[in-house]
Scaffold this motif. Structure first.
Motif, mmCIF file in Angstrom:
data_model
loop_
_atom_site.group_PDB
_atom_site.id
_atom_site.type_symbol
_atom_site.label_atom_id
_atom_site.label_comp_id
_atom_site.label_asym_id
_atom_site.label_seq_id
_atom_site.Cartn_x
_atom_site.Cartn_y
_atom_site.Cartn_z
ATOM 1 N N ILE A 8 0.869 -1.112 0.067
ATOM 2 C CA ILE A 8 -0.220 -0.195 -0.076
ATOM 3 C C ILE A 8 0.840 1.355 -0.049
ATOM 4 N N ILE A 9 1.900 1.284 0.888
ATOM 5 C CA ILE A 9 2.582 2.511 1.055
ATOM 6 C C ILE A 9 3.375 2.617 -0.443
ATOM 7 N N SER A 10 3.932 1.573 -1.079
ATOM 8 C CA SER A 10 4.672 1.719 -2.418
ATOM 9 C C SER A 10 3.927 2.104 -3.366
ATOM 10 N N ILE A 11 2.469 1.523 -3.479
ATOM 11 C CA ILE A 11 1.614 2.238 -4.493
ATOM 12 C C ILE A 11 1.397 3.592 -4.601
ATOM 13 N N ILE A 12 0.835 4.041 -3.282
ATOM 14 C CA ILE A 12 0.633 5.434 -3.177
ATOM 15 C C ILE A 12 1.898 6.298 -3.545
ATOM 16 N N ALA A 13 2.954 6.211 -2.671
ATOM 17 C CA ALA A 13 4.261 6.838 -2.740
ATOM 18 C C ALA A 13 4.616 6.923 -3.934
ATOM 19 N N GLY A 14 4.703 5.651 -4.739
ATOM 20 C CA GLY A 14 5.061 5.447 -5.881
ATOM 21 C C GLY A 14 4.587 6.258 -6.991
ATOM 22 N N THR A 15 3.184 6.353 -6.962
ATOM 23 C CA THR A 15 2.383 7.101 -7.684
ATOM 24 C C THR A 15 2.720 8.630 -7.592
ATOM 25 N N LEU A 16 2.743 9.036 -6.260
ATOM 26 C CA LEU A 16 3.134 10.304 -5.970
ATOM 27 C C LEU A 16 4.581 10.741 -6.730
ATOM 28 N N MET A 17 5.375 9.955 -6.420
ATOM 29 C CA MET A 17 6.762 10.232 -7.059
ATOM 30 C C MET A 17 6.614 10.417 -8.651
ATOM 31 N N TYR A 18 5.964 9.752 -9.371
ATOM 32 C CA TYR A 18 5.597 9.598 -10.513
ATOM 33 C C TYR A 18 5.026 10.924 -10.958
ATOM 34 N N ILE A 19 4.281 11.542 -10.286
ATOM 35 C CA ILE A 19 3.731 12.566 -10.651
ATOM 36 C C ILE A 19 4.652 14.110 -10.517
ATOM 37 N N VAL A 20 5.293 13.722 -9.314
ATOM 38 C CA VAL A 20 6.326 14.909 -9.055
ATOM 39 C C VAL A 20 7.512 14.819 -9.716
ATOM 40 N N GLU A 21 8.107 13.689 -10.143
ATOM 41 C CA GLU A 21 9.263 13.600 -10.775
ATOM 42 C C GLU A 21 9.130 13.479 -12.319
ATOM 43 N N GLY A 22 8.220 12.827 -12.672
ATOM 44 C CA GLY A 22 8.052 12.692 -14.144
ATOM 45 C C GLY A 22 9.150 11.895 -14.879
ATOM 46 N N GLU A 23 9.203 11.891 -16.328
ATOM 47 C CA GLU A 23 9.806 10.759 -16.840
ATOM 48 C C GLU A 23 11.437 11.306 -17.068
ATOM 49 N N GLU A 24 11.858 12.375 -16.897
ATOM 50 C CA GLU A 24 13.140 12.586 -17.174
ATOM 51 C C GLU A 24 14.191 11.985 -16.146
ATOM 52 N N SER A 25 13.647 11.919 -15.058
ATOM 53 C CA SER A 25 14.531 11.268 -13.984
ATOM 54 C C SER A 25 14.374 9.885 -13.998
ATOM 55 N N GLY A 26 13.546 9.205 -14.874
ATOM 56 C CA GLY A 26 13.314 7.926 -14.856
ATOM 57 C C GLY A 26 12.020 7.240 -14.483
ATOM 58 N N PHE A 27 11.305 8.022 -13.879
ATOM 59 C CA PHE A 27 9.852 7.631 -13.201
ATOM 60 C C PHE A 27 8.927 7.511 -14.232
ATOM 61 N N VAL A 28 9.094 6.609 -15.435
ATOM 62 C CA VAL A 28 8.737 6.661 -16.830
ATOM 63 C C VAL A 28 7.062 6.250 -16.520
ATOM 64 N N SER A 29 6.670 5.322 -15.476
ATOM 65 C CA SER A 29 5.291 4.878 -15.499
ATOM 66 C C SER A 29 5.000 4.670 -14.053
ATOM 67 N N ILE A 30 3.850 4.444 -13.636
ATOM 68 C CA ILE A 30 3.490 4.054 -12.307
ATOM 69 C C ILE A 30 4.040 2.880 -11.839
ATOM 70 N N PRO A 31 4.022 1.880 -12.489
ATOM 71 C CA PRO A 31 4.538 0.549 -12.407
ATOM 72 C C PRO A 31 6.042 0.563 -11.972
ATOM 73 N N VAL A 32 6.727 1.343 -12.834
ATOM 74 C CA VAL A 32 8.242 1.658 -12.755
ATOM 75 C C VAL A 32 8.430 2.528 -11.294
ATOM 76 N N SER A 33 7.635 3.457 -10.975
ATOM 77 C CA SER A 33 7.831 4.476 -9.753
ATOM 78 C C SER A 33 7.515 3.537 -8.603
ATOM 79 N N VAL A 34 6.410 2.516 -8.569
ATOM 80 C CA VAL A 34 6.288 1.629 -7.685
ATOM 81 C C VAL A 34 7.462 0.843 -7.301
ATOM 82 N N TYR A 35 7.906 0.279 -8.667
ATOM 83 C CA TYR A 35 9.452 -0.549 -8.399
ATOM 84 C C TYR A 35 10.468 0.324 -7.585
#
Lengths: 288, 288, 288, 288
Positions: free
Chosen positions: A162-189
Motif C-alpha cells: 500500500i505504501i509503495s503504490i501510493i508513494a510511488g504514484t506520488l513520485m511519478y507525478i512529482v518527478e516525471g519521466e526525465e528522472s526515470g519515473f516513466v510509468s506508475i509501475p516503474v515508480s512503484v518498483y
C-alpha cells in the motif's frame, strides 16, 4: 521378518537411499550431496561465456553422468517406497523428477527459440539445489516457523504494498519521466527499492520535492526496523520502573540493572547493591 | 619462591609482557597498542599513490622500527612462557609471527611479480590489527556467542544461498546480458547484493518482469529483518497489557482464572475466553 | 519573599526563560523554538544558489533578527542564573554561545578564504538546531540509554573496523585500481559502505573473486542483524519445549502458542486446547 | 422486528454491504475487492506509454464501470447507515467519496495544464487502494500499535533529523559542489539516504575527509539497528542459561539464594556473587 530375495533387495535399496545408518547409506548420501552441488556448479560455469570449447564439452559429459545418477535415484525411490503415488506427488517427488528431465527435454525441444530453451533448462537444472533441503534437519522447523508467522507476514506485505503504490504514484507525478519515473509501475518498483533500503540508484529523484518525499519514504523504511529495536527502545525498557522482586514457582528473583562497576566493569548488580558482586569495590565511590 | 638471576630476569620480562599490574607492564601494553595501530596506519598511507617521495621513505623507516619491536616482542613471548610450543601454535602465536615477517619476506621475494608481492605483503602487515584483540576483554564473550549461534548461522546462510541461486538464475533468464546479467554466477552475486539490501546498482533489472522479480527479492530480504522485529511484531507483543499476558524468555504466557465451564467443569481458561478449551461450549450461555 | 526591584526583575526574567508555567514563559519557549527552526531553515535556503538577489537580502535581515534575539537570550540566561560559570561551561551554555556569534564573526573574519569562511559559519549556524534538545523531554533518557550501552557499542565498532580493514585490504589486492580500489583507505571505505548495507555503488568489484569476497562481506553485514532477529530465531524460540504452566506471585499463567483457529483466525490458545476460546470451534477438525 | 417494505429493503442492502454473513454479502465483498484491485491495476497500466491505442480505450471503459460501481456503493452506504454524517466524515467515508469522483472531475477540469491534471487524477484513483484496509482485520491492531509507539517514533525522527542536518551541512562544507553536494538541503537529503542505509549513489563523497565522515554516518545508521539486536546483544542476553537469569517483558532478573554474608549477615546474593552487595566483604573468605 522373512522376505523373498526380491523384497529383501528392495529393503536393502530402501535402506541405502532413505536411511543413513549403514555405511552404504552414508556413502549414498554423501555422493548425492556432492552430485547436487556439482550439478549446480556445472550450470553456473556453463553460463559463463568465452571459455575454451573443451570446458563446455566436459560440462556436457558431467550433465550426462548427473542425469543418469538422478534418474536411477528417482526410479529407486519410487520402487522402494510403500506408496509410490504419495512420493511422486510430494514436494521432494516433484523436485527429484524435475531434476532428472532437463537433458531429456533438450532432445525433445530442439530447434525453435534455442536460446530461451537453453536458459529455461538451466533454470530447471538449478532447481536441483532444493534436493539438498532433505539433509538440512532444521528446514522443517524453519518451514513451521514461517507458517506460524503467516499473519505477521501478510500484514507486513500488505503495508509495504500500500505504501509503495501510493508513494510511488506520488513520485511519478512529482518527478516525471526525465528522472526515470516513466510509468506508475516503474515508480512503484523504485519505491520498493527505496523502502526496503536497497537503493540501487538506477532511478533517483532530482527535484527538491521529490527528494523530500524520498526522504520520508526512506525514514519510514528504516524506521520500521529501527524504532522497535533501536537504542530508543532499549531506553524505554529500562525506564519503566520494574518491580524489584518476583517469585516464580517458589524461587526468588531480584531485578538487576546495567550499572557497571568502575573497578572491574562487571554489571548486572541488584538495584540496591552498594558493592560489586565480583570484586567487592564500592559502586558509588563519590559518596564517601 | 627463590630463583636464580636468569629466571628472575625471565619472570620479570614475563610480568612486563603478559601482565599489566606493574608500571612497566602497563607501559609495554600501551606501547604495543600504539605500534599496532601505527603499523596499520602506515600500510594504509603507503598504499596512497602520488605522495612526495619522502613520505614513502619515512614509512619505510617506520616499518623497520615496527618490525624490530615486534620481533623482540615475539622472541620475548616465546622464551618467557612455560610451554613455548603451546604459544607458537596458538591463534595469537601465529598472528604475532606473521606480524614480524613481512619486511624479511620482502628481501627474500625480490623480483618476480613485484606488484602482487608488494600487495600481498601489505595484506600480511594489515593482519597485525588482530593483535589488538588480546586487549579487548569482550572478544572472548563475542567468540563464545558466535559459537553458540552456529545452528542459526548455518540455517541462515543456507537459506540465503538457496534463494540467491534460484532467484539469480531466474533473473539471468529474464534479463539477459544487456542489463549486466552476463552469467549465472554474476546473477547470483546480484541477487546477494539485492537480498542483503546493499544494492550497489552496478547491475539493475530493466525489464518489467525482471523488476517485478527484483521487488519480490527485496521485500524478502527486508522482510526477514522487519517481520519479526517491526512495529507489526510490537503489536503482537502488546507490552502495555501487563497482567493479562506475560513474556518470559520469548515465550508467551496468558493468565488463566478459576472460572468453571458449566458443561464439562474444566477451569483455568483465559480471562477473555468465550468458549471452553476442552469441550467447546460457551462459557457465557446467558448472553444468547 | 521580599526582594528589591532589581532582583524581582531578575526573578521574573528567570521565570520567563527557564520555566514554562506562566503565559510569558510559554510564549518565550514557543518564540524560541520557532526562531531556532527558522534560523536553520534560513541557512539551508541561503545555501541554494541561483535564487533572486532579494532572497539573500531577506535572509541576511532574518539572520540579524535571529542574532539579536539569541544574544539577548544568552545574556538573559547568564544574568538570571545563580552560578553563571556553571551555565557558561555547560553543554547548553556553549551551544547558546556559539549560536550568537556567527554574524559577529563574519565581520571579523573578512577577506581571506571567503568561501571557506562562509561555509564554516553556515555549519556554526546549523549547530543552533541543538538548542532544541532542551525541549525534548526524552533526550535525557536517550543520553542515559546510550551511556549504558557503551560496552556493546564499543565491541560493535571494534568488530566493524577490524573486519573492514582486513577485508578492505583484501579487496584492494584482488580488485586493484581499475575498479576504483585505488588505495587501502578507499578500499576500507568501500568495505564499510558494503558491510553497513548502504551500497552506494560508486565503487564496485568487477572480478569474480572480488565479487565473491564482496558477497561474503554483504552476507556478514546483513547476517549481523538478521541472524539474531530473523524468522530463524523465532523458530528456535518456539522450538524449545516451554514449561506449560508457571506461577508468578501466586498467580497462574499457562503457555499459549500461535496456532490459529481455522474458523475465526484467533490464536494464542493453550497448548492443550481442543476448542477455540473465541468461537468454540474445534481446533483439530481432521481428527474427528 | 416488524418493518415496512422500504426499511426492510434498506436493512437488506445494509446486510449486503456491511456484513459478510449472507452469500450476497460475501459476493459483494469479493466483487468490491476485485474492483478495487482492478482499478489500481488499470491506473498503473494506463501510465505506461507506447501501448496500442485500444488498450487505453479499454482502460477508459473499465474506469467507467468502476466509477459507476463505486458511486452506487457510496450512495448505498450513505443511505443504509443510521447516521450518514458520521460515515461521510469518517476515514472510509472520505476515501470512498474520493474513489468515486476522478472521472467526474476529469470532465470539469478540462483544458488548462492537461498533463498535471491527468497525473493528479491518477494519484486520486490510486488512493482507492486504501478501501482495502476495511477487509484487513489486523489493520486496527496495527493502527493501535503505531499510536502506542508515538513517543518512540518521535524521538527516533527527532534524532535522525538532527544528525542529518548537522552531518549533512558538514559534508556540504567538506565536499562542495563538484561531487554533488550543491546546497545544504541536498546534502541533508544525501545524509538521510546514507543514514537509512539506502545509499542510492546518485551523490557520493570523493574527498578522503568526506569519505571518513560518510563512514561515521554509515556506521551510526547501521549501528542503531545492529547494536541492540546483533549477535553482540545475543551474547549479553545469554539465553542458554535458563535458571540463573530470566527476562520478563524485557527486564532482567537474576536468581538470588539464601547464602548469608559472614560479615553483615545479609542474604539474597546472586548465585555467582563473590562479594556481598551490602558491605563489600568476600563471601568466600576461605579461598584466599
Amino acid at each position: 521378518m522373512e522376505a523373498t530375495s526380491k523384497s529383501s533387495w528392495r529393503k536393502k535399496l530402501h535402506q541405502i537411499i532413505y536411511e543413513a545408518d549403514t555405511p552404504a547409506g552414508k556413502l549414498f548420501d554423501v555422493m548425492l550431496l556432492v552430485l547436487i552441488l556439482l550439478s549446480v556448479i556445472f550450470v553456473m560455469i556453463e553460463s559463463i561465456r568465452g571459455q575454451p570449447e573443451v570446458v563446455y564439452d566436459l560440462l556436457y559429459y558431467g550433465e550426462w553422468v548427473i542425469t543418469i545418477f538422478f534418474t536411477f535415484e528417482y526410479i529407486a525411490r519410487v520402487i522402494t517406497v510403500k506408496k509410490p503415488s504419495k512420493y511422486i506427488f510430494s514436494f521432494y517427488g516433484i523436485i527429484d523428477f524435475l531434476s532428472t528431465i532437463p537433458l531429456y527435454l533438450s532432445f525433445i525441444l530442439v530447434g525453435s527459440n534455442f536460446l530461451l530453451t537453453v536458459r529455461a533448462l538451466r533454470l530447471l537444472r538449478v532447481f536441483r539445489i532444493l534436493k539438498i533441503t532433505r539433509y538440512i534437519g532444521e528446514s522443517n522447523k524453519l518451514r513451521k516457523a514461517l507458517n506460524d508467522s503467516r499473519p505477521k507476514i501478510f500484514v507486513f506485505l500488505f503495508a509495504v504494498l500500500i505504501i509503495s503504490i501510493i508513494a510511488g504514484t506520488l513520485m511519478y507525478i512529482v518527478e516525471g519521466e526525465e528522472s526515470g519515473f516513466v510509468s506508475i509501475p516503474v515508480s512503484v518498483y523504485w519505491c520498493i527499492v527505496t523502502l526496503t533500503t536497497v537503493g540501487f540508484g538506477d532511478i533517483a529523484p532530482v527535484t527538491p520535492l521529490g527528494q523530500f518525499i524520498a526522504a520520508v519514504i526512506m525514514i519510514m523504511g528504516y524506521g520500521i526496523i529501527a524504532v522497535p529495536t533501536g537504542i530508543v527502545s532499549a531506553e524505554y525498557a529500562n525506564a519503566n520502573k520494574p518491580k524489584d522482586k518476583i517469585t516464580i514457582d517458589d524461587k526468588e528473583y531480584v531485578h538487576v540493572n546495567s550499572q557497571s562497576c568502575r573497578n572491574c566493569g562487571s554489571s548486572k548488580h541488584r538495584d540496591d547493591s552498594e558493592y560489586c558482586h565480583r570484586c567487592g569495590e564500592s559502586l558509588h565511590p563519590d559518596e564517601f
